[in-house]
Every structure is written in structure tokens, then in C-alpha cells.
Design an enzyme around this catalytic site. Structure first.
Site, PDB file in Angstrom:
ATOM      1  N   GLN A 123      16.056  -5.139  31.187  1.00  0.00           N
ATOM      2  CA  GLN A 123      16.027  -5.465  32.660  1.00  0.00           C
ATOM      3  C   GLN A 123      15.184  -5.025  33.689  1.00  0.00           C
ATOM      4  O   GLN A 123      14.617  -5.745  34.496  1.00  0.00           O
ATOM      5  CB  GLN A 123      17.663  -5.270  33.170  1.00  0.00           C
ATOM      6  N   GLU A 149      20.826   1.408  32.980  1.00  0.00           N
ATOM      7  CA  GLU A 149      21.163   1.195  34.709  1.00  0.00           C
ATOM      8  C   GLU A 149      22.329   2.407  34.973  1.00  0.00           C
ATOM      9  O   GLU A 149      21.928   3.029  36.163  1.00  0.00           O
ATOM     10  CB  GLU A 149      21.969  -0.168  34.631  1.00  0.00           C
ATOM     11  N   ASP A 157      18.002  -0.952  37.309  1.00  0.00           N
ATOM     12  CA  ASP A 157      17.160  -1.745  36.795  1.00  0.00           C
ATOM     13  C   ASP A 157      16.265  -2.614  37.664  1.00  0.00           C
ATOM     14  O   ASP A 157      14.935  -2.161  37.844  1.00  0.00           O
ATOM     15  CB  ASP A 157      17.858  -2.453  35.711  1.00  0.00           C
ATOM     16  N   GLY A 204      25.964   4.120  58.643  1.00  0.00           N
ATOM     17  CA  GLY A 204      24.985   4.098  59.747  1.00  0.00           C
ATOM     18  C   GLY A 204      25.680   4.546  60.882  1.00  0.00           C
ATOM     19  O   GLY A 204      26.985   4.978  60.764  1.00  0.00           O
ATOM     20  N   GLY A 205      25.072   4.345  62.203  1.00  0.00           N
ATOM     21  CA  GLY A 205      25.714   5.025  63.451  1.00  0.00           C
ATOM     22  C   GLY A 205      26.757   4.091  63.853  1.00  0.00           C
ATOM     23  O   GLY A 205      27.283   4.258  64.797  1.00  0.00           O
TER      24      GLY A 205
HETATM   25  N1  COA Z   1       6.145  -4.932  17.515  1.00  0.00           N
HETATM   26  C1  COA Z   1       6.498  -3.787  16.687  1.00  0.00           C
HETATM   27  N2  COA Z   1       7.399  -2.997  17.205  1.00  0.00           N
HETATM   28  C2  COA Z   1       7.798  -3.162  18.539  1.00  0.00           C
HETATM   29  C3  COA Z   1       7.493  -4.209  19.368  1.00  0.00           C
HETATM   30  C4  COA Z   1       6.602  -5.137  18.914  1.00  0.00           C
HETATM   31  N3  COA Z   1       6.077  -6.126  19.391  1.00  0.00           N
HETATM   32  N4  COA Z   1       7.891  -4.008  20.399  1.00  0.00           N
HETATM   33  C5  COA Z   1       8.670  -3.063  20.724  1.00  0.00           C
HETATM   34  N5  COA Z   1       8.615  -2.482  19.284  1.00  0.00           N
HETATM   35  C6  COA Z   1       9.350  -1.192  18.915  1.00  0.00           C
HETATM   36  C7  COA Z   1       8.787   0.085  19.648  1.00  0.00           C
HETATM   37  O1  COA Z   1       7.391   0.434  19.093  1.00  0.00           O
HETATM   38  C8  COA Z   1       9.607   0.940  19.476  1.00  0.00           C
HETATM   39  O2  COA Z   1       9.492   1.517  18.006  1.00  0.00           O
HETATM   40  P1  COA Z   1       9.619   3.091  17.703  1.00  0.00           P
HETATM   41  O3  COA Z   1      10.748   3.885  18.573  1.00  0.00           O
HETATM   42  O4  COA Z   1       9.695   3.227  16.377  1.00  0.00           O
HETATM   43  O5  COA Z   1       8.073   3.947  18.175  1.00  0.00           O
HETATM   44  C9  COA Z   1      11.163   0.022  19.281  1.00  0.00           C
HETATM   45  O6  COA Z   1      10.557  -1.319  19.200  1.00  0.00           O
HETATM   46  C10 COA Z   1      12.008   0.020  20.547  1.00  0.00           C
HETATM   47  O7  COA Z   1      11.640   0.628  21.692  1.00  0.00           O
HETATM   48  P2  COA Z   1      12.676   1.539  22.486  1.00  0.00           P
HETATM   49  O8  COA Z   1      12.016   1.301  23.843  1.00  0.00           O
HETATM   50  O9  COA Z   1      12.870   2.869  22.043  1.00  0.00           O
HETATM   51  O10 COA Z   1      14.140   0.383  22.617  1.00  0.00           O
HETATM   52  P3  COA Z   1      15.591   1.076  22.403  1.00  0.00           P
HETATM   53  O11 COA Z   1      16.321  -0.260  22.332  1.00  0.00           O
HETATM   54  O12 COA Z   1      15.883   1.923  21.404  1.00  0.00           O
HETATM   55  O13 COA Z   1      15.758   1.599  24.009  1.00  0.00           O
HETATM   56  C11 COA Z   1      15.930   1.505  26.258  1.00  0.00           C
HETATM   57  C12 COA Z   1      16.176   0.929  25.071  1.00  0.00           C
HETATM   58  C13 COA Z   1      15.879   0.783  27.511  1.00  0.00           C
HETATM   59  C14 COA Z   1      16.762   2.523  26.314  1.00  0.00           C
HETATM   60  C15 COA Z   1      14.555   2.383  26.399  1.00  0.00           C
HETATM   61  O14 COA Z   1      13.500   1.465  26.073  1.00  0.00           O
HETATM   62  C16 COA Z   1      14.196   3.103  27.674  1.00  0.00           C
HETATM   63  O15 COA Z   1      14.766   4.283  27.836  1.00  0.00           O
HETATM   64  N6  COA Z   1      13.364   2.678  28.411  1.00  0.00           N
HETATM   65  C17 COA Z   1      12.897   3.420  29.563  1.00  0.00           C
HETATM   66  C18 COA Z   1      13.867   3.241  30.644  1.00  0.00           C
HETATM   67  C19 COA Z   1      14.213   1.895  31.006  1.00  0.00           C
HETATM   68  O16 COA Z   1      13.575   0.894  31.481  1.00  0.00           O
HETATM   69  N7  COA Z   1      15.648   1.655  30.930  1.00  0.00           N
HETATM   70  C20 COA Z   1      16.322   0.429  31.540  1.00  0.00           C
HETATM   71  C21 COA Z   1      16.359  -0.704  30.571  1.00  0.00           C
HETATM   72  S1  COA Z   1      17.117  -2.005  31.444  1.00  0.00           S
END
Ligand code: COA
Length: 483
Positions: free
Chosen positions: A72, A194, A223, A302-303
Site C-alpha cells: 500500500q 500499517e 501506509d 484543538g482549542g
Molecule cells: N523479481 C525478482 N524478485 C523480486 C521482484 C522481481 N520483480 N520483486 C520483488 N522481488 C523480491 C525481492 O528482491 C525480495 O527478495 P529477497 O528478500 O530475497 O531479496 C522479495 O521479493 C520480497 O521483498 P520484501 O520487501 O521483503 O517483501 P515481503 O513480502 O517479505 O515484506 C513488507 C513486505 C511490506 C513487510 C516489506 O516490503 C517492508 O517492510 N517494506 C518497507 C515498509 C513498507 O512499505 N511497509 C508497508 C507496506 S504497505
């Protein structure tokens, strides 16, 4: 009003029909002739356009965004940039895509509303970013684009080889914008969603009722709120780049974004040192304050004291409530309206400080009046006297509200697999840049178009790329092998 409605309807219809982004080529505005080494209009700006407002291209026309966002926070940001006219190219993993395509699915086989409402007006390309050919394609995209936006878990972008050093060397003008859960510090490596951000940013500890546990809010301030912050960072960096010619990193940490939205509660934290927070109803109830800003229920923050009050029908309708603000300048009007004219002169009620310890009783009395009317009748009557009130609108009422459709804040778009759906259009209205609100792309819908038309791959190269597995999902093993 009728014309406005018609225009919005027409726009929506047009948006639903347009399947893919049309790149409009605009001529650069003519520069004013130089006068003593300076442009006649000052600051080197072109002459003011003579085109009618709304016909001079969109605000971010020409900005190309390499969109590595998912879920998101990041998608909120890039969707806004797309609404403002940027060409947003969303990179997704072949065969998988943004995880939200399949989350909270309501229509079998179709992209979820979770995805479709956050990825409108973008193009989708599938690339395996870890495949050698995928890396080549990404390099070309980095050279082509102005901004890379991502919200992977900390370190994921680097693991793909897309470090800041590499990106900056490949395209020194590129802006690299990231959402992370936390900024530098003890939690910088943590994954964040979030509600974690709402808790870490101070919103949860200050939301809810004093006697209950901390609460998260329905508004996605962690988010979508952080996505908004990031969008401002990106357009600021684009503006600075006009002067410096170089890109920079932009970071919006979710904890920081939430704290920014909860800043009035940090204000109250500091006020606590100098005495009780007299506008909190807990003060009127004689309950002492602790060390930290407490939860304040529906107090106004607020106030001008306010509270949520029952309206006619509350026994069966969970949203038959109004927010009622006892704004000081209209206090006498409130007294007359609720049948308490004596409060206008009674020293216990006549001034704001005198009222503070009696707020509970005052709101209970006002509620006796609001309960005799619907929330809309309360709004209509109070508006006549400039008394600020707000009906508690349900999502059903918002979805059906004609004025929100007329302004393009709620837009209906058509989608090839799920049919018509409502999305939230651009909440920011620009008088010279009408929002470009279109449906979300199917997974990889624009892969070939981008490779061919944007990156200039030949038919032979395209065929090689397809055969390499860089843009298609890995082959499923044959049944016999899998067994
Ligand atoms: N081709 C190949 N690999 C891909 C890819 C593509 N096009 N797109 C994504 N990937 C891979 C990434 O390289 C990563 O791999 P790795 O960890 O082995 O290096 C993997 O997919 C997933 O990435 P990640 O961001 O760790 O996803 P997740 O589902 O485990 O975590 C979150 C999700 C949201 C918790 C995390 O992305 C996060 O903390 N983000 C930052 C904060 C944030 O925006 N949070 C709010 C989300 S609404």
C-alpha cells in the site's frame, strides 16, 4: 452544478474506455525573449501559457517513474504521481506480481480491490529482477526514467544489485525514493506494516478511550499517509534537480510520517510539564494526568471542545451520530438552539474556561437535542447558525454521495476482468491539471509495449528476452516430474 456533474460523468466514462496510457507529445513552451541577459518574464520561466486551463498538459507530464512498489504505502505514492500525469511503469515479478493482486479477493480470478484501488493509471511490466537479462532491461529503464520508487524490506533493493551507487552511476539524474518502516537507528532493519507504524509513531497510544487499550485508526496513516509524504519528497527533488541537474535519495519512514500526522499529541506531551491539559474531558472529570499524553476519546484535539453525539435512529443505525463542536464565537446560538438560553449569562457556562470542567454535562445536554433529529437535520440546522458539526458518514453513504462523484474524488472505472469498481480519485485538485484516473493494469499488460516502444528492443531481441525467462514465470515442472 448540472454542468459539473455532466463533466465528471463524461470524464469517468472516458477513463473507463481508455485501456492504456497515451503518451501525449507536448511542444516546449516558448521562452520569453531575453532582456539584459534575463528573460522578460523573470526567473527564466516561459511566458504564461495562453491555452485554456486544463489543456496545457498535466502537472507531471514527461516525468517517468520506475515503480518498484508493492502493497500500500509505495503504490499510494506512485498512483498520485500517475494521477498528476507521470508515466508510471510498475515492475512486477513474472507470474506473481504485487502480492495484493490476490489478497482479499472478492471476484474470483480478478485482481482484488486492494490492488486495483492503489494502482490505477499505471503501466505494468513483468521482469525477474534477479535474472541476468532482467538486469539488462532494468538498466535501460534506469537510464530512461527520472524516479525510482520502492518500498521493499530494508536491503532488498541492494540484494537485487540496485544500490544507490549503481543507480547514481548509471543515471546521475535519477531520484531514488524509498518508504521504510523506520529511519536510521535501532529499528532500521525491521519490516513494517500499517498498524506497526501507527503504534511506533505515537498514534495508537493517543487514540481510543482512556479506560480502554490503545487503538489503531481506520485511516491508513502509516501506509497511505507515508506514501503522501514520499510524493511530496519526490516532486521537491524533481524541482531541485532543475537547478542542480542531479538526483538524490528521498526517504519517508513510516514512523516519521505517522508522528508528523500526530504532532498535536507531541505538543500535548510538552504542555503536560506546565499543568493539566484542561481541554481534555478527563480534566473536567477530575482525573489526574500521568506522565504521557493520554487517550482522549472523541475530544477535539484543538482549542474548541467537541464530542460525538447520538442522533435520531442511533438505536439501530451504528452511524447515526454527529460530531458537535462548541465553538466559542457561536456559544450563544448553541444555547438558544438546545433550549438553554440561561447558559448565555450563567457564569458557570458563559465563558470557555468556565465550561471546561463541565464539558461532559454540556455535551450530554446537547445530545438530548441532537437525538431528536437525524444527523443530516442536525447539520442543516446548525449550519444556519455557523455551528460546526459533521455527520458520521458511513462508507455506504460516501460511495453514494453525488457531490464526491461530481468532483472526481470518487470515480467509477471499468476493468476487463472485474467490471466496474469505485476508486478514490485525486484528493488534490489542480486547476490546470485535471486528474488522469484510469483503471489498474493487468499483470504484465504493458511488458511488450514498454520493451518495444520505450526501450527500443527489436523484434528479434524481444523474442530472445521472452525465451530467456526474464519476463515470464518459470515453467511449471511436468506432472510426472513433480510427483
Ligand atoms: N523479481 C525478482 N524478485 C523480486 C521482484 C522481481 N520483480 N520483486 C520483488 N522481488 C523480491 C525481492 O528482491 C525480495 O527478495 P529477497 O528478500 O530475497 O531479496 C522479495 O521479493 C520480497 O521483498 P520484501 O520487501 O521483503 O517483501 P515481503 O513480502 O517479505 O515484506 C513488507 C513486505 C511490506 C513487510 C516489506 O516490503 C517492508 O517492510 N517494506 C518497507 C515498509 C513498507 O512499505 N511497509 C508497508 C507496506 S504497505
Amino acid at each position: 452544478m448540472a454542468t459539473r456533474k455532466k463533466t465528471a460523468k463524461m470524464k469517468t466514462k472516458a477513463a473507463a474506455k481508455k485501456p492504456a496510457k497515451k503518451v501525449v507529445k507536448l511542444k516546449a513552451a516558448k521562452k520569453a525573449p531575453a532582456k539584459n541577459g534575463k528573460h522578460a518574464t523573470g526567473n527564466g520561466l516561459p511566458r504564461p501559457s495562453t491555452k485554456p486551463y486544463g489543456q496545457a498538459g498535466l502537472a507531471l507530464h514527461g516525468v517517468k517513474v520506475l515503480d518498484f512498489t508493492h502493497v500500500q504505502s509505495g503504490p499510494t505514492c506512485t498512483q498520485l504521481l500517475a494521477y498528476m500525469g507521470a508515466d508510471v511503469i510498475k515492475v512486477e515479478r513474472p507470474g506473481v506480481g504485487d502480492i495484493t493482486r490476490g489478497q482479499l479477493r472478492d471476484v474470483k480470478g480478478a485482481d482484488s480491490l486492494y490492488f486495483t484501488m492503489l494502482n490505477g493509471s499505471k503501466r505494468s511490466i513483468t521482469i525477474d529482477s534477479k535474472h541476468p537479462k532482467g538486469k539488462d532491461i532494468l538498466e535501460r529503464l534506469i537510464k530512461h526514467c527520472d524516479v525510482l520508487v520502492e518500498n521493499f524490506a530494508p536491503g532488498a533493493l541492494d540484494r537485487m544489485g540496485l544500490t544507490w551507487d549503481y543507480v547514481h552511476k548509471t543515471n546521475p539524474r535519477m531520484i531514488v525514493a524509498s518508504v521504510k518502516g523506520f529511519g536510521p537507528g535501532p529499528y532500521e532493519d525491521c519490516k513494517v506494516y500499517e498498524n506497526v507504524a501507527q503504534c511506533a509513531g505515537g498514534a495508537a497510544s493517543t487514540t481510543g478511550f482512556r479506560e480502554g487499550p490503545p487503538l489503531v485508526t481506520g485511516a491508513q496513516i502509516g501506509d497511505s499517509g507515508t506514501g503522501l509524504h514520499l510524493a511530496l519528497g519526490i516532486v521537491s527533488a524533481l524541482y531541485q534537480r532543475v537547478r542542480t541537474g542531479r538526483g538524490q535519495r528521498v526517504l519517508a519512514a513510516m514512523q516519521d510520517g505517522v508522528l508528523n500526522l500526530a504532532r498535536v499529541k507531541l505538543r500535548d506531551q510538552q504542555r503536560l510539564k506546565h499543568g493539566p491539559l484542561t481541554e481534555y474531558s478527563q480534566h473536567g472529570e477530575g482525573i489526574a494526568f500521568g506522565q504521557a499524553t493520554p487517550r482522549a476519546g472523541n475530544d477535539s484535539g484543538g482549542g474548541q471542545p467537541g464530542w460525538i453525539l447520538k442522533c435520531k435512529g442511533w438505536e439501530t443505525d451504528p452511524d447515526a451520530y454527529t460530531y458537535f463542536i462548541t465553538q466559542a464565537p457561536v456559544w450563544t446560538a448553541i444555547c438558544d438552539l438546545i433550549g438553554k438560553p440561561e447558559w448565555k449569562t450563567d457564569p458557570d457556562y458563559a465563558t470557555p474556561p468556565a465550561r471546561l470542567p463541565r464539558l461532559r454535562h454540556i455535551f450530554d445536554t446537547i445530545e438530548q437535542w441532537t437525538m431528536t433529529r437525524t444527523k443530516f437535520e442536525v447539520m442543516e440546522t446548525c449550519n444556519k447558525y455557523d455551528i460546526p458539526v459533521g455527520p458520521i458518514l458511513s462508507m455506504k453513504e460516501i460511495a453514494e454521495e453525488p457531490s464526491l462523484r461530481a468532483t472526481g474524488t470518487v470515480v467509477e472505472v471499468d476493468h476487463p476482468t472485474r467490471g466496474k469498481y469505485l476508486t478514490v480519485g485525486n484528493p488534490i485538485k489542480l486547476s490546470d491539471s485535471p486528474a488522469d484516473v484510469r483503471r489498474s493494469p493487468l499483470l504484465g499488460e504493458h511488458t511488450e509495449e514498454i520493451l518495444r516502444d520505450v526501450l527500443g528492443y527489436s523484434a528479434k531481441e524481444l523474442a530472445d528476452i521472452k525465451a530467456s525467462g526474464a519476463i515470464t514465470p518459470p515453467e511449471k515442472p511436468a506432472k510426472a516430474e513433480a510427483a
